[in-house]
Design a protein around this motif. Structure first.
Motif, PDB file in Angstrom:
ATOM      1  N   CYS A  46      -7.451 123.592  68.495  1.00 31.69           N
ATOM      2  CA  CYS A  46      -8.083 124.900  68.598  1.00 31.69           C
ATOM      3  C   CYS A  46      -7.244 126.021  67.983  1.00 31.69           C
ATOM      4  O   CYS A  46      -6.043 125.873  67.721  1.00 31.69           O
ATOM      5  CB  CYS A  46      -8.367 125.215  70.061  1.00 31.69           C
TER       6      CYS A  46
ATOM      7  N   VAL B 276      -6.864 130.518  68.375  1.00 29.86           N
ATOM      8  CA  VAL B 276      -7.135 131.635  69.271  1.00 29.86           C
ATOM      9  C   VAL B 276      -7.997 132.664  68.554  1.00 29.86           C
ATOM     10  O   VAL B 276      -7.708 133.057  67.416  1.00 29.86           O
ATOM     11  CB  VAL B 276      -5.835 132.296  69.753  1.00 29.86           C
TER      12      VAL B 276
ATOM     13  N   ASP C  13     -10.032 136.313  69.816  1.00 34.44           N
ATOM     14  CA  ASP C  13     -10.391 137.259  70.876  1.00 34.44           C
ATOM     15  C   ASP C  13      -9.882 136.806  72.241  1.00 34.44           C
ATOM     16  O   ASP C  13     -10.578 136.911  73.259  1.00 34.44           O
ATOM     17  CB  ASP C  13     -11.910 137.461  70.927  1.00 34.44           C
TER      18      ASP C  13
ATOM     19  N   GLU D  70      -9.315 133.821  73.356  1.00 36.80           N
ATOM     20  CA  GLU D  70      -9.815 132.543  73.854  1.00 36.80           C
ATOM     21  C   GLU D  70      -9.484 131.439  72.854  1.00 36.80           C
ATOM     22  O   GLU D  70      -9.327 131.694  71.653  1.00 36.80           O
ATOM     23  CB  GLU D  70     -11.327 132.602  74.081  1.00 36.80           C
ATOM     24  N   TRP D  71      -9.386 130.199  73.346  1.00 33.73           N
ATOM     25  CA  TRP D  71      -9.138 129.056  72.478  1.00 33.73           C
ATOM     26  C   TRP D  71     -10.483 128.488  72.027  1.00 33.73           C
ATOM     27  O   TRP D  71     -11.317 128.114  72.849  1.00 33.73           O
ATOM     28  CB  TRP D  71      -8.336 127.985  73.203  1.00 33.73           C
ATOM     29  N   ILE D  72     -10.653 128.389  70.701  1.00 31.35           N
ATOM     30  CA  ILE D  72     -11.895 127.903  70.124  1.00 31.35           C
ATOM     31  C   ILE D  72     -11.604 126.625  69.350  1.00 31.35           C
ATOM     32  O   ILE D  72     -10.685 126.584  68.525  1.00 31.35           O
ATOM     33  CB  ILE D  72     -12.513 128.944  69.163  1.00 31.35           C
TER      34      ILE D  72
ATOM     35  N   LYS E 271     -15.632 126.668  73.302  1.00 26.47           N
ATOM     36  CA  LYS E 271     -14.399 127.206  73.852  1.00 26.47           C
ATOM     37  C   LYS E 271     -13.672 126.105  74.622  1.00 26.47           C
ATOM     38  O   LYS E 271     -14.321 125.256  75.238  1.00 26.47           O
ATOM     39  CB  LYS E 271     -14.681 128.385  74.788  1.00 26.47           C
TER      40      LYS E 271
ATOM     41  N   ASN F 223     -12.067 125.443  77.736  1.00 28.58           N
ATOM     42  CA  ASN F 223     -11.953 126.035  79.062  1.00 28.58           C
ATOM     43  C   ASN F 223     -12.298 124.975  80.106  1.00 28.58           C
ATOM     44  O   ASN F 223     -12.580 123.817  79.768  1.00 28.58           O
ATOM     45  CB  ASN F 223     -12.848 127.275  79.202  1.00 28.58           C
TER      46      ASN F 223
ATOM     47  N   LYS G 196      -2.887 125.765  81.091  1.00 32.12           N
ATOM     48  CA  LYS G 196      -4.310 125.623  81.403  1.00 32.12           C
ATOM     49  C   LYS G 196      -4.773 124.179  81.270  1.00 32.12           C
ATOM     50  O   LYS G 196      -5.579 123.706  82.075  1.00 32.12           O
ATOM     51  CB  LYS G 196      -5.136 126.536  80.492  1.00 32.12           C
TER      52      LYS G 196
END
Length: 265
Positions: free
Chosen positions: A144, A146, A148, A150-152, A165, A167, A202
């Motif tokens: 992924c 980053v 904004d 968030e991890w994409i 994402k 999450n 996370k």
């Protein structure tokens, strides 16, 4: 307990260590990404050399990643050196998964881009892959970048951002269809300037199946750091920092010693 997991990254048929963010196509170049590629290391040894080395020391969970076309033969040579002992990724789909597992002798297949037609996640495709080879032989790569905050998930040699994402929700859904995760933090991959600590933390919170993190590792102490951040649930790959790949930050022998001291026979 966090363990060291090795890798074999293949580009144009050679074992290389590449700065992940530089792995992109240059439309002005007849050699696609060669003009913009930042390479930390190009090995004079074949892929089978590293596979044999990992086998000698029983370094399980190693991933062989084909970064673009022209790498199938090198991947097959690595797999032949340790049948059923390595994982292979890069261009894996439902059409060739059985080939890489059976004829190719991979222990597991690693899949990303095929799961995201037009960069949108297809749960149906993942279900098809499970029906074909079984979830126990599937590793989902959720490498992924980053955006904004968030991890994409990024696909196509980490060039294209998808609609997924990384999450708790996506992890929980994907765990129904695979036995492991592989996660490159593409923004720090190859830079040897430190791991994405928050991502590792996370992953330790979200994941209930084995997960290997790669990206930014630069010192042996990162193994302890990843262990502490993830409560020992996330394993760590060293690439460019490792002495066998021309690095100076981490000694391969020290990684072997770490694994032996922490339960890997």
């Amino acid at each position: 307990m966090t363990l060291f997991r090795p890798c074999i990254d293949l580009h144009n048929g050679q074992v290389k260590q590449i700065v992940g963010a530089s792995l992109k196509d240059d439309p002005t170049s007849a050699q696609t990404d060669e003009k913009v590629l930042r390479t930390n290391f190009v090995s004079s040894y074949p892929s089978s050399h590293y596979a044999s080395l990992y086998k000698k020391h029983n370094l399980t969970g190693a991933h062989v990643i084909k970064l673009g076309p022209g790498n199938d033969q090198a991947a097959l040579e690595a797999l032949a050196a340790w049948p059923n002992g390595l994982q292979v990724g890069g261009g894996i789909s439902v059409d060739n998964a059985e080939y890489w597992l059976n004829e190719g002798k991979a222990g597991k297949i690693i899949v990303t881009s095929w799961l995201f037609p037009q960069a949108r996640f297809s749960e149906e495709r993942l279900k098809q892959l499970v029906e074909k080879v079984g979830k126990e032989r599937i590793v989902v790569d959720i490498s992924c970048k980053v955006k904004d905050g968030e991890w994409i998930v990024a696909m196509d040699k980490w060039q294209t951002l998808t609609d997924m994402k990384v999450n708790a929700e996506s992890i929980r859904m994907l765990e129904s269809y695979c036995s492991e995760f592989l996660v490159h933090a593409a923004d720090v991959e190859g830079l040897c300037k430190g791991i994405d600590s928050e991502l590792v933390k996370k992953l330790g919170e979200w994941c209930t199946i084995p997960v290997t993190y790669a990206g930014g590792g630069h010192a042996l102490s990162d193994l302890q750091l990843v262990h502490d951040l993830s409560n020992g649930k996330v394993d760590l790959t060293f690439g460019s920092a490792l002495d066998i790949f021309g690095g100076s930050g981490v000694k391969f022998d020290d990684c072997i010693a770490w694994n032996k001291a922490n339960g890997q026979v």
